[in-house]
Design a protein around this motif. Structure first.
Motif, PDB file in Angstrom:
ATOM      1  N   THR A  96       7.321 -20.565   9.248  1.00 62.19           N
ATOM      2  CA  THR A  96       6.504 -21.280   8.268  1.00 62.19           C
ATOM      3  C   THR A  96       7.410 -21.846   7.180  1.00 62.19           C
ATOM      4  O   THR A  96       8.564 -21.454   7.040  1.00 62.19           O
ATOM      5  CB  THR A  96       5.455 -20.352   7.627  1.00 62.19           C
ATOM      6  N   GLY A  97       6.858 -22.768   6.405  1.00 60.34           N
ATOM      7  CA  GLY A  97       7.612 -23.311   5.283  1.00 60.34           C
ATOM      8  C   GLY A  97       8.430 -24.522   5.663  1.00 60.34           C
ATOM      9  O   GLY A  97       7.972 -25.412   6.379  1.00 60.34           O
ATOM     10  N   VAL A  98       9.680 -24.547   5.201  1.00 58.71           N
ATOM     11  CA  VAL A  98      10.553 -25.715   5.334  1.00 58.71           C
ATOM     12  C   VAL A  98      11.718 -25.401   6.258  1.00 58.71           C
ATOM     13  O   VAL A  98      12.308 -24.320   6.195  1.00 58.71           O
ATOM     14  CB  VAL A  98      11.082 -26.147   3.947  1.00 58.71           C
ATOM     15  N   ILE A  99      12.042 -26.360   7.126  1.00 59.69           N
ATOM     16  CA  ILE A  99      13.182 -26.244   8.029  1.00 59.69           C
ATOM     17  C   ILE A  99      14.295 -27.178   7.568  1.00 59.69           C
ATOM     18  O   ILE A  99      14.054 -28.362   7.311  1.00 59.69           O
ATOM     19  CB  ILE A  99      12.789 -26.599   9.472  1.00 59.69           C
TER      20      ILE A  99
ATOM     21  N   TYR B 240      20.213 -29.301  -0.658  1.00 59.08           N
ATOM     22  CA  TYR B 240      19.534 -29.724   0.568  1.00 59.08           C
ATOM     23  C   TYR B 240      18.162 -29.056   0.683  1.00 59.08           C
ATOM     24  O   TYR B 240      17.260 -29.587   1.329  1.00 59.08           O
ATOM     25  CB  TYR B 240      20.363 -29.363   1.798  1.00 59.08           C
ATOM     26  N   LEU B 241      18.028 -27.914   0.066  1.00 59.69           N
ATOM     27  CA  LEU B 241      16.757 -27.196   0.119  1.00 59.69           C
ATOM     28  C   LEU B 241      15.828 -27.563  -1.028  1.00 59.69           C
ATOM     29  O   LEU B 241      14.608 -27.460  -0.903  1.00 59.69           O
ATOM     30  CB  LEU B 241      17.010 -25.683   0.107  1.00 59.69           C
TER      31      LEU B 241
ATOM     32  N   ASP C 141      10.523 -33.641  -2.856  1.00 60.56           N
ATOM     33  CA  ASP C 141       9.273 -32.995  -2.473  1.00 60.56           C
ATOM     34  C   ASP C 141       9.474 -32.280  -1.145  1.00 60.56           C
ATOM     35  O   ASP C 141       9.961 -32.875  -0.174  1.00 60.56           O
ATOM     36  CB  ASP C 141       8.175 -34.057  -2.345  1.00 60.56           C
ATOM     37  N   SER C 142       9.080 -31.040  -1.069  1.00 68.69           N
ATOM     38  CA  SER C 142       9.273 -30.256   0.150  1.00 68.69           C
ATOM     39  C   SER C 142       8.435 -30.767   1.316  1.00 68.69           C
ATOM     40  O   SER C 142       8.643 -30.355   2.461  1.00 68.69           O
ATOM     41  CB  SER C 142       8.947 -28.780  -0.109  1.00 68.69           C
ATOM     42  N   HIS C 143       7.474 -31.646   1.044  1.00 64.07           N
ATOM     43  CA  HIS C 143       6.652 -32.206   2.112  1.00 64.07           C
ATOM     44  C   HIS C 143       7.308 -33.410   2.788  1.00 64.07           C
ATOM     45  O   HIS C 143       6.833 -33.881   3.826  1.00 64.07           O
ATOM     46  CB  HIS C 143       5.281 -32.625   1.571  1.00 64.07           C
ATOM     47  N   ASP C 144       8.381 -33.923   2.209  1.00 67.72           N
ATOM     48  CA  ASP C 144       9.013 -35.126   2.742  1.00 67.72           C
ATOM     49  C   ASP C 144       9.969 -34.805   3.883  1.00 67.72           C
ATOM     50  O   ASP C 144      10.486 -33.694   3.998  1.00 67.72           O
ATOM     51  CB  ASP C 144       9.795 -35.848   1.638  1.00 67.72           C
ATOM     52  N   LEU C 145      10.207 -35.815   4.708  1.00 68.29           N
ATOM     53  CA  LEU C 145      11.213 -35.742   5.755  1.00 68.29           C
ATOM     54  C   LEU C 145      12.493 -36.384   5.233  1.00 68.29           C
ATOM     55  O   LEU C 145      12.514 -37.563   4.892  1.00 68.29           O
ATOM     56  CB  LEU C 145      10.724 -36.483   7.010  1.00 68.29           C
TER      57      LEU C 145
ATOM     58  N   MET D 273      18.732 -32.569   8.821  1.00 69.93           N
ATOM     59  CA  MET D 273      17.348 -32.958   8.549  1.00 69.93           C
ATOM     60  C   MET D 273      16.604 -31.843   7.821  1.00 69.93           C
ATOM     61  O   MET D 273      16.876 -30.668   8.044  1.00 69.93           O
ATOM     62  CB  MET D 273      16.584 -33.227   9.855  1.00 69.93           C
ATOM     63  N   ARG D 274      15.664 -32.231   6.977  1.00 72.28           N
ATOM     64  CA  ARG D 274      14.775 -31.244   6.353  1.00 72.28           C
ATOM     65  C   ARG D 274      13.336 -31.725   6.475  1.00 72.28           C
ATOM     66  O   ARG D 274      13.049 -32.887   6.189  1.00 72.28           O
ATOM     67  CB  ARG D 274      15.115 -31.031   4.878  1.00 72.28           C
TER      68      ARG D 274
END
Length: 219
Positions: free
Chosen positions: A74-77, A93-94, A98-102, A119-120
């Motif tokens: 779950t969360g961010v990769i 990088y983390l 916005d954590s929702h963006d690619l 990539m994130r």
């Protein structure tokens, strides 16, 4: 939850490459995270491992990471290729934006195209990439294209590379996602450095070199 992940398939890269990347991440990250290697062979790997989703082969396994459901993650990769040297702190990088963006790396040659090397993305949000790949994968067998070309035809309206243009006719028509680039200074291409020089970048990109951690000027 932050997840920093890599992918090892086949024999080009070894457990030593995974372990070196993992140690580089731990040395240059202060943010709590889960480090995972997706692999078809976990022998000798010293971090957490999971099977490559859908048993995808080669670089196509990267696209499977965009599935709606990815094990218990779950969360961010934050995905990092194995031909990378972690050179300085990668905390930004983390935390950037916005954590929702690619977020993707800019391709070194084709400046408007996305590279999948770093990539994130949040789990579940960009599953269209995986779904479109599944829809067209039977049309890719004889074409010399890779995972990042798929990402480009899903979300990029400014395709320039010959490989992406090979499958441009397969692009999605409802692209409405603004993919963001990392600051260019964060990544540097190893091919433009002499072995005696140092880089101030966060990540040095080996660009396909399986022996990147053997380069003595990293020490």
């Amino acid at each position: 939850m932050f997840n920093i992940v890599c992918l090892k398939y086949g024999t080009k890269y070894t457990a030593a490459h995974v372990n070196t990347l993992c140690k580089g991440v731990q040395k240059n990250t202060t943010i709590d995270h889960r480090f995972i290697c997706f692999t078809d062979d976990s022998t000798g790997v010293e971090c957490e491992t999971l099977p490559i989703p859908e048993n995808e082969t080669g670089w196509w396994g990267k696209l499977a990471l965009f599935k709606e459901s990815l094990y218990d993650i779950t969360g961010v990769i934050l995905f990092i290729d194995l031909d990378m040297h972690i050179n300085n702190s990668i905390d930004e990088y983390l935390t950037l934006g916005d954590s929702h963006d690619l977020y993707v790396m800019r391709d070194f040659r084709w400046k408007t195209e996305y590279s999948s090397a770093v990539m994130r993305f949040p789990v579940d949000r960009y599953s269209k990439i995986w779904e479109h790949y599944v829809d067209i994968k039977d049309k890719l067998n004889d074409l010399k294209v890779g995972d990042q070309n798929i990402i480009n035809i899903v979300y990029n309206n400014d395709i320039q590379s010959k490989r992406s243009k090979l499958i441009e006719h397969l692009r999605l028509t409802d692209q409405n996602v603004h993919v963001k680039f990392w600051p260019d200074s964060w990544q540097e291409d190893i091919r433009f450095y002499k072995k005696t020089e140092k880089s101030d970048s966060k990540i040095v990109v080996g660009y396909g070199s399986a022996d990147i951690f053997d380069l003595k000027w990293f020490v």
